[in-house]
Design an enzyme around this catalytic site. Structure first.
Site, mmCIF file in Angstrom:
data_model
loop_
_atom_site.group_PDB
_atom_site.id
_atom_site.type_symbol
_atom_site.label_atom_id
_atom_site.label_comp_id
_atom_site.label_asym_id
_atom_site.label_seq_id
_atom_site.Cartn_x
_atom_site.Cartn_y
_atom_site.Cartn_z
ATOM 1 N N ASN A 9 28.594 11.191 -12.784
ATOM 2 C CA ASN A 9 29.086 10.711 -14.083
ATOM 3 C C ASN A 9 29.856 9.421 -13.826
ATOM 4 O O ASN A 9 30.952 9.456 -13.282
ATOM 5 C CB ASN A 9 29.988 11.780 -14.707
ATOM 6 N N TRP A 10 29.259 8.319 -14.226
ATOM 7 C CA TRP A 10 29.865 7.010 -13.904
ATOM 8 C C TRP A 10 31.012 6.650 -14.844
ATOM 9 O O TRP A 10 31.698 5.661 -14.623
ATOM 10 C CB TRP A 10 28.796 5.915 -13.947
ATOM 11 N N LYS A 11 31.180 7.417 -15.906
ATOM 12 C CA LYS A 11 32.253 7.145 -16.883
ATOM 13 C C LYS A 11 32.203 5.666 -17.306
ATOM 14 O O LYS A 11 31.122 5.096 -17.366
ATOM 15 C CB LYS A 11 33.605 7.559 -16.298
ATOM 16 N N HIS A 97 32.631 16.750 -22.089
ATOM 17 C CA HIS A 97 33.495 16.342 -20.979
ATOM 18 C C HIS A 97 34.951 16.361 -21.432
ATOM 19 O O HIS A 97 35.266 15.998 -22.560
ATOM 20 C CB HIS A 97 33.100 14.950 -20.478
ATOM 21 N N GLU A 99 37.295 14.415 -20.909
ATOM 22 C CA GLU A 99 37.811 13.118 -21.395
ATOM 23 C C GLU A 99 37.400 12.885 -22.840
ATOM 24 O O GLU A 99 38.131 12.280 -23.621
ATOM 25 C CB GLU A 99 37.335 11.992 -20.465
ATOM 26 N N GLU A 169 34.610 22.096 -15.017
ATOM 27 C CA GLU A 169 35.468 21.009 -14.537
ATOM 28 C C GLU A 169 36.919 21.300 -14.921
ATOM 29 O O GLU A 169 37.346 20.967 -16.033
ATOM 30 C CB GLU A 169 35.030 19.681 -15.154
ATOM 31 N N GLY A 175 39.743 13.538 -11.086
ATOM 32 C CA GLY A 175 40.317 12.230 -10.750
ATOM 33 C C GLY A 175 41.706 12.320 -10.140
ATOM 34 O O GLY A 175 42.397 11.314 -10.012
ATOM 35 N N SER A 215 37.047 16.054 -8.329
ATOM 36 C CA SER A 215 37.394 15.555 -6.995
ATOM 37 C C SER A 215 36.469 16.047 -5.878
ATOM 38 O O SER A 215 36.918 16.298 -4.762
ATOM 39 C CB SER A 215 38.849 15.873 -6.662
ATOM 40 N N GLY A 236 32.452 12.409 -10.212
ATOM 41 C CA GLY A 236 32.985 11.215 -10.861
ATOM 42 C C GLY A 236 33.153 10.089 -9.853
ATOM 43 O O GLY A 236 32.194 9.408 -9.482
ATOM 44 N N GLY A 237 34.373 9.903 -9.388
ATOM 45 C CA GLY A 237 34.708 8.791 -8.500
ATOM 46 C C GLY A 237 33.763 8.600 -7.315
ATOM 47 O O GLY A 237 33.338 7.472 -7.025
HETATM 48 P P1 13P Z 1 36.140 13.076 -10.232
HETATM 49 O O1 13P Z 1 35.031 13.470 -9.292
HETATM 50 O O2 13P Z 1 36.477 11.619 -10.181
HETATM 51 O O3 13P Z 1 37.329 13.975 -10.093
HETATM 52 O O4 13P Z 1 35.564 13.318 -11.716
HETATM 53 C C1 13P Z 1 34.925 14.504 -12.024
HETATM 54 C C2 13P Z 1 34.317 14.371 -13.369
HETATM 55 O O5 13P Z 1 35.013 14.270 -14.363
HETATM 56 C C3 13P Z 1 32.856 14.337 -13.467
HETATM 57 O O6 13P Z 1 32.432 14.456 -14.783
#
Ligand code: 13P
Length: 252
Positions: A9-11, A97, A99, A169, A175, A215, A236-237
């Site tokens: 997920n590149w956000k 998600h 967020e 999640e 994050g 993470s 994510g990251g």
């Molecule tokens: P991180 O891997 O950066 O913690 O993010 C997870 C995430 O929200 C994937 O959708």
């Protein structure tokens, strides 16, 4: 069918040039060999989806959107419909998600509508859920997750779950560098599978894929993925660097 899946997920990261570069890097890495049968997905921002579809055409990489609107079309400035995604060649959408829930006020009731719209248009859904830190501290995490799933998904017919991938999640692990321990992930995944078994039967519970997100990194992926009810990860990251993303894929 229960599948092994690693999704990035590149956000709100990567402009078009950077997205092309990252895809190039991932393609090179995954060509070098991943275990047969693992699905690899990337979810760039809306504006980079068309290019991503084109650039991944001859690879195993599948392209997902990070969100969509629940309506068919109409006066919804700034929004994107399921039909627009399908027409671009995008067949998967991430919904729910944390967020989106936190910063854009998406509720379980709204998510139920989005899930219906996505499935109705033939999209596969990666449905995210997970508790806040305060829920875990107050030991309400199972209840919170149960409610999220019941309200957004349990109106569906059994057959719909062939097109749904779940992604646990825990919000406190996103994050933050803090990962749920492999045991905590396993415990929640097993709980969710049990919920599905009760509601839809063991066959549905045994065939739905449940990803863990929060993470995940090359250093911890193997241990998390080794748990029996963890079918992969939503990253994510670490999905923003081709080598890290590839290392995670290879850990499955
Ligand atoms: P991180 O891997 O950066 O913690 O993010 C997870 C995430 O929200 C994937 O959708």
């Amino acid at each position: 069918m229960r599948q092994k899946i690693v999704a990035g997920n590149w956000k709100m990261n990567k402009n078009l040039d950077e997205a092309k570069e990252l895809i190039k890097g991932i393609k090179k890495e995954v060509k070098a060999g991943i275990e047969k049968g693992t699905r690899v997905m990337i979810a760039p921002s809306f504006v980079n989806l068309q290019s991503a579809v084109k650039k991944t055409q001859k690879s195993i990489i599948e392209v997902a959107a990070q969100n969509m609107h629940q309506s068919k079309n109409g006066a919804f400035t700034g929004e994107v419909s399921a039909d627009m995604l399908i027409n671009l060649g995008v067949n998967i959408v991430i919904l729910g998600h944390s967020e989106r829930r936190e910063y854009f006020g998406e509720t379980d009731a709204l998510l139920a509508q989005k899930v219906d719209a996505a499935l109705g248009n033939g999209l596969e859904v990666v449905f995210c859920f997970g508790e806040l830190l305060e829920d875990r501290k107050s030991e309400n995490h199972f209840k919170v997750v149960e409610n999220q799933l019941k309200k957004a998904l349990f109106h569906l017919q059994k057959g719909s779950f062939a097109n749904i991938i779940l992604a646990y999640e825990p919000v406190w692990a996103i994050g933050t560098g803090e990962t749920a321990s492999p045991e905590q992930a396993q415990e929640m995944h097993a709980f969710v599978r049990e919920l599905f078994a009760k509601e839809y039967g063991k066959d549905t519970a045994d065939t739905i894929s449940i990803l863990y997100g929060g993470s995940v990194k090359p250093a911890n992926a193997k241990e998390i993925f080794s748990k029996p009810d963890v079918d992969g990860g939503l990253i994510g990251g670490a999905a923003l660097k081709a080598e890290d993303f590839a290392a995670i894929i290879k850990s499955i």
